[in-house]
Design an enzyme around this catalytic site. Structure first.
Site, mmCIF file in Angstrom:
data_model
loop_
_atom_site.group_PDB
_atom_site.id
_atom_site.type_symbol
_atom_site.label_atom_id
_atom_site.label_comp_id
_atom_site.label_asym_id
_atom_site.label_seq_id
_atom_site.Cartn_x
_atom_site.Cartn_y
_atom_site.Cartn_z
ATOM 1 N N HIS A 1 8.600 -3.615 -7.033
ATOM 2 C CA HIS A 1 7.891 -3.330 -8.292
ATOM 3 C C HIS A 1 8.846 -2.717 -9.326
ATOM 4 C CE1 HIS A 1 3.854 -3.840 -6.444
ATOM 5 N NE2 HIS A 1 4.322 -3.131 -5.437
ATOM 6 N N SER B 1 5.767 -5.447 -1.170
ATOM 7 C CA SER B 1 5.615 -4.057 -1.608
ATOM 8 C C SER B 1 6.031 -3.096 -0.497
ATOM 9 C CB SER B 1 4.174 -3.821 -2.090
ATOM 10 O OG SER B 1 4.052 -2.590 -2.746
ATOM 11 N N ALA B 2 5.102 -2.319 0.066
ATOM 12 C CA ALA B 2 5.461 -1.406 1.159
ATOM 13 C C ALA B 2 6.061 -2.161 2.341
ATOM 14 C CB ALA B 2 4.232 -0.615 1.609
ATOM 15 N N GLY C 1 0.849 -1.181 0.000
ATOM 16 C CA GLY C 1 0.000 0.000 0.000
ATOM 17 C C GLY C 1 0.886 1.232 0.000
ATOM 18 N N GLU D 1 8.486 -7.625 -10.039
ATOM 19 C CA GLU D 1 7.325 -8.402 -9.629
ATOM 20 C C GLU D 1 7.545 -9.870 -9.985
ATOM 21 O OE1 GLU D 1 3.832 -6.568 -11.228
ATOM 22 O OE2 GLU D 1 3.996 -4.847 -9.890
#
Length: 238
Positions: free
Chosen positions: A159, A122-123, A90, A194
């Site tokens: 990413h 991700s985050a 997020g 990814e």
């Protein structure tokens, strides 16, 4: 105890189901860890309950006991009681802001150093580096510091892609990371595409998945990191 940290680039690859591609990465970390606490603070655009349900569904085949840290009256005790820590994607700035707000950074570091497995995507991977200065996210909120968990002694860029759409005149990702290395030439940045992840097991660090990573550091720009690479030497950086 051995540090056991999995840093996944993304929750999906292409149109695969949520976290489906990461199940083979995650499974080895769950062999001795059944009770997990999920930190949903990066999920700004959905409720924490909805985010938790999404993660529980995505990891259902592993049959884990997953609760949300927001469900516990004492977040610090929730971390202490869990066998493992999950941190979702997020907005990285909001995630780090909330970790500072609840005074959880030092505790997470201590728990991971004592062998508690940490899985982020991700985050959740961004905050595992030295700082969040190489995140792709918009700074929608200002945390007290950009200093992050430091579970690995370098920067991360999940990413990672250097694709530039035709007709788009903004900087590419590689150009942005070049800017970082010009300001801070001593700190490496690892871009993970990814479908890939970094897995730290004690003093061993590996790139897993099906795509190469990319290293940026000082004069070294866009250096390919082959799949399966042993990156243990990077644990000896600052």
């Amino acid at each position: 105890m051995t540090i056991n940290t999995l840093l996944i680039s993304s929750s999906r690859v292409g149109d695969t189901p949520y976290l489906a591609h990461a199940i083979p990465f995650i499974k080895p970390l769950t062999a001795k860890a059944q009770k997990w606490v999920f930190i949903p603070y990066a999920g700004v655009s959905m409720s924490y309950d909805a985010y938790l349900a999404k993660v529980v569904s995505g990891l259902s085949e592993l049959r884990l006991d997953i609760s949300g840290i927001h469900q516990h009256a004492d977040p610090r005790q929730a971390l202490l009681d869990a066998d493992g820590i999950l941190v979702g994607g997020g907005n990285t700035f909001h995630l780090l802001h909330e970790l500072y707000r609840y005074d959880l950074l030092h505790l997470i570091r201590e728990q991971v150093a004592n062998g508690k497995p940490y899985i982020g995507w991700s985050a959740g991977s961004n905050i595992a580096g030295l700082s969040i200065r190489t995140t792709n996210d918009m700074p929608i909120i200002e945390p007290p510091s950009f200093t992050a968990l430091g579970l690995v002694p370098f920067q991360l860029n999940p990413h990672y892609s250097n694709f530039q759409p035709p007709g788009h005149n903004g900087e590419t990702r590689a150009q942005r990371l070049l800017e970082f290395t010009l300001v801070d030439p001593l700190t490496p940045v690892v871009g993970i595409q990814e479908g890939t992840a970094l897995w730290r097991q004690g003093d061993k660090l590996s790139l897993i998945g099906d795509k190469e990573g990319v290293l940026f550091c000082g004069q070294q720009q866009e250096i390919p990191i082959p799949v399966g690479s042993d990156l243990s030497h990077m644990l000896k950086t600052k």
